[in-house]
Design an enzyme around this catalytic site. Structure first.
Site, PDB file in Angstrom:
ATOM      1  N   MET A 297      80.749  80.117 -49.869  1.00  0.00           N
ATOM      2  CA  MET A 297      79.396  80.563 -50.200  1.00  0.00           C
ATOM      3  C   MET A 297      78.408  79.979 -49.192  1.00  0.00           C
ATOM      4  O   MET A 297      78.140  78.778 -49.195  1.00  0.00           O
ATOM      5  CB  MET A 297      79.045  80.170 -51.631  1.00  0.00           C
ATOM      6  CG  MET A 297      80.018  80.745 -52.661  1.00  0.00           C
ATOM      7  SD  MET A 297      79.608  80.321 -54.380  1.00  0.00           S
ATOM      8  CE  MET A 297      78.109  81.301 -54.602  1.00  0.00           C
TER       9      MET A 297
ATOM     10  N   GLY B 234      75.242  80.654 -48.920  1.00  0.00           N
ATOM     11  CA  GLY B 234      73.868  80.580 -49.398  1.00  0.00           C
ATOM     12  C   GLY B 234      73.144  81.898 -49.235  1.00  0.00           C
ATOM     13  O   GLY B 234      71.971  82.020 -49.574  1.00  0.00           O
TER      14      GLY B 234
ATOM     15  N   LEU C  97      80.204  75.093 -46.962  1.00  0.00           N
ATOM     16  CA  LEU C  97      80.686  74.283 -45.849  1.00  0.00           C
ATOM     17  C   LEU C  97      79.517  73.609 -45.149  1.00  0.00           C
ATOM     18  O   LEU C  97      78.647  74.278 -44.590  1.00  0.00           O
ATOM     19  CB  LEU C  97      81.457  75.155 -44.856  1.00  0.00           C
ATOM     20  CG  LEU C  97      82.622  75.959 -45.437  1.00  0.00           C
ATOM     21  CD1 LEU C  97      83.342  76.724 -44.333  1.00  0.00           C
ATOM     22  CD2 LEU C  97      83.587  75.061 -46.187  1.00  0.00           C
TER      23      LEU C  97
ATOM     24  N   CYS D 241      84.575  80.467 -35.397  1.00  0.00           N
ATOM     25  CA  CYS D 241      84.384  79.861 -36.717  1.00  0.00           C
ATOM     26  C   CYS D 241      85.326  80.486 -37.739  1.00  0.00           C
ATOM     27  O   CYS D 241      85.926  79.784 -38.560  1.00  0.00           O
ATOM     28  CB  CYS D 241      82.930  80.016 -37.148  1.00  0.00           C
ATOM     29  SG  CYS D 241      82.529  79.188 -38.706  1.00  0.00           S
TER      30      CYS D 241
ATOM     31  N   CYS E  40      74.171  79.804 -35.618  1.00  0.00           N
ATOM     32  CA  CYS E  40      73.673  78.904 -36.663  1.00  0.00           C
ATOM     33  C   CYS E  40      73.335  77.517 -36.146  1.00  0.00           C
ATOM     34  O   CYS E  40      72.456  76.850 -36.690  1.00  0.00           O
ATOM     35  CB  CYS E  40      74.689  78.815 -37.798  1.00  0.00           C
ATOM     36  SG  CYS E  40      76.230  77.964 -37.369  1.00  0.00           S
TER      37      CYS E  40
END
Length: 372
Positions: A15, A17, A40, A108, A207
């Protein structure tokens, strides 16, 4: 292999967010699976990551994920993978320093979400990892699994999942990929479920670059290094503060004082980290007719021989027809029609219809215009 259509599973829902992962977790729970949410933590200092709507790894994102888990009614944890993620950030920097253009989201997915996270999940007794990606895992009659594009091509994210192998697909769950819905409908569903992230803007960009300024981020880590901008004949027509700040196909921000003879825009054609030189030229010189890609990863068995496929070269790019085959462990690809702006370091993902065949990292390209 785990067939998620046959029995309830113990599912670990990643999740971020955001709204997609929250709805995916809710759908998995509604389907009868035993779901646990996990966020994470990928930065040792989350405040250094971008805040607001643009990121996916901030403190507020972890809080949004926790609130969504509470509404869904599932347990929730935050797992610290910052040390492992730092390796990917350093790899990203090294790739740019070497004149290549990596895609950190593929890395990722390969190394974090479906390697480190999946390994930990399996060790704890979970059956599958669930994410909010738009893609489909289809189970064939013989029990083997295939990764396919999402039902809604406009939101398909199979490109960034093309690095997943058989084992990872066997434990992957994508609840959003098999429904043709718009993002507005996903948000409406989130609102019906009482999820506060229903109106949260999508994350985008990288990110771990707080302000979205990739060139500034790289300069801060690698330092400025002045070099020449040259034309195709080798004549110096400008200067730069670091070849790592450019990508193949770039047009804006070249700061070239000398106009082209034909008056047309110029684009980055080549980046040479050895002599810190950036070569620019006309758009036609970006056309590529073939490429070699390394480190192939297959979503199933490797192709038995050369074949005809479609290929995608960017996360939001279209498809192009290619012929491709393995030669001494490398993927050799020839385009039916030249394509433009292909950069070493990018991923090429091969498709057979909607099925993802596999992915590889572009190492070299062959220009459609010879002797360029």
């Amino acid at each position: 292999m785990t067939d998620t259509s046959q029995r309830p599973l113990r599912v670990l829902a990643a999740m971020s967010g955001g709204v997609d992962s929250a709805v995916a977790a809710a759908r998995a729970a509604e389907a009868g699976h035993d779901v646990t949410g996990v966020h994470l933590a990928l930065s040792a200092n989350p405040q250094s990551f971008r805040t607001g709507a643009r990121g996916c790894c901030t403190i507020e994102d972890s809080r949004d994920a926790r609130r969504a888990a509470d509404v869904i009614g599932i347990p929730f944890y935050v797992w610290d993978l910052a040390e492992r993620f730092r390796e990917d950030v350093e790899d990203f920097i090294a790739e740019y320093e070497a004149g290549r253009t990596p895609n950190p989201c593929l890395r990722c997915n390969e190394k974090i979400k479906f390697a480190a996270l999946l390994d930990k999940a399996l060790a704890l007794g979970f059956d599958a990892v669930c994410t909010g990606h738009y893609a489909q895992v289809i189970v064939r009659e013989d029990g083997t699994r295939e990764l396919h594009r999402a039902s809604d091509m406009a939101k398909d994210q199979s490109y960034v999942l093309g690095v997943l192998d058989d084992r990872q697909l066997a434990h992957a769950l994508f609840p959003l990929g098999d429904t043709v819905t718009t993002k507005d409908e996903i948000r409406a569903e989130a609102e019906r479920r009482g999820l506060a992230v229903a109106k949260k803007p999508d994350s985008h960009d990288i990110c771990f670059i707080a302000d979205g300024d990739t060139q500034g981020f790289l300069a801060g880590r690698l330092g400025k290094a002045e070099g020449d901008i040259v034309d195709e004949a080798g004549a110096v027509i400008g200067s730069h503060e670091g070849a790592f700040g450019f990508t193949i196909g770039q047009r804006k921000g070249l700061r070239i004082g000398t106009p082209a003879a034909d008056g047309k825009p110029r684009y980055v054609l080549d980046i040479s980290p050895v002599n810190n030189t950036v070569t620019v030229g006309p758009a036609a010189s970006l056309d590529v007719s073939a490429l070699t890609a390394i480190k192939p990863r297959w979503c199933g068995a490797a192709p038995a021989g050369p074949g005809t496929y479609t290929a995608q070269l960017r996360a939001h790019g279209g498809e192009t027809e290619v012929s491709a085959g393995l030669v001494d462990g490398e993927l050799r690809v020839t385009f039916t029609e030249p394509v433009r702006g292909v950069a070493p370091g990018q991923a090429i993902v091969l498709y057979d219809g909607t099925r993802v065949v596999g992915s590889a990292t572009i190492a070299t390209t062959t220009r459609a215009t010879a002797d360029v």
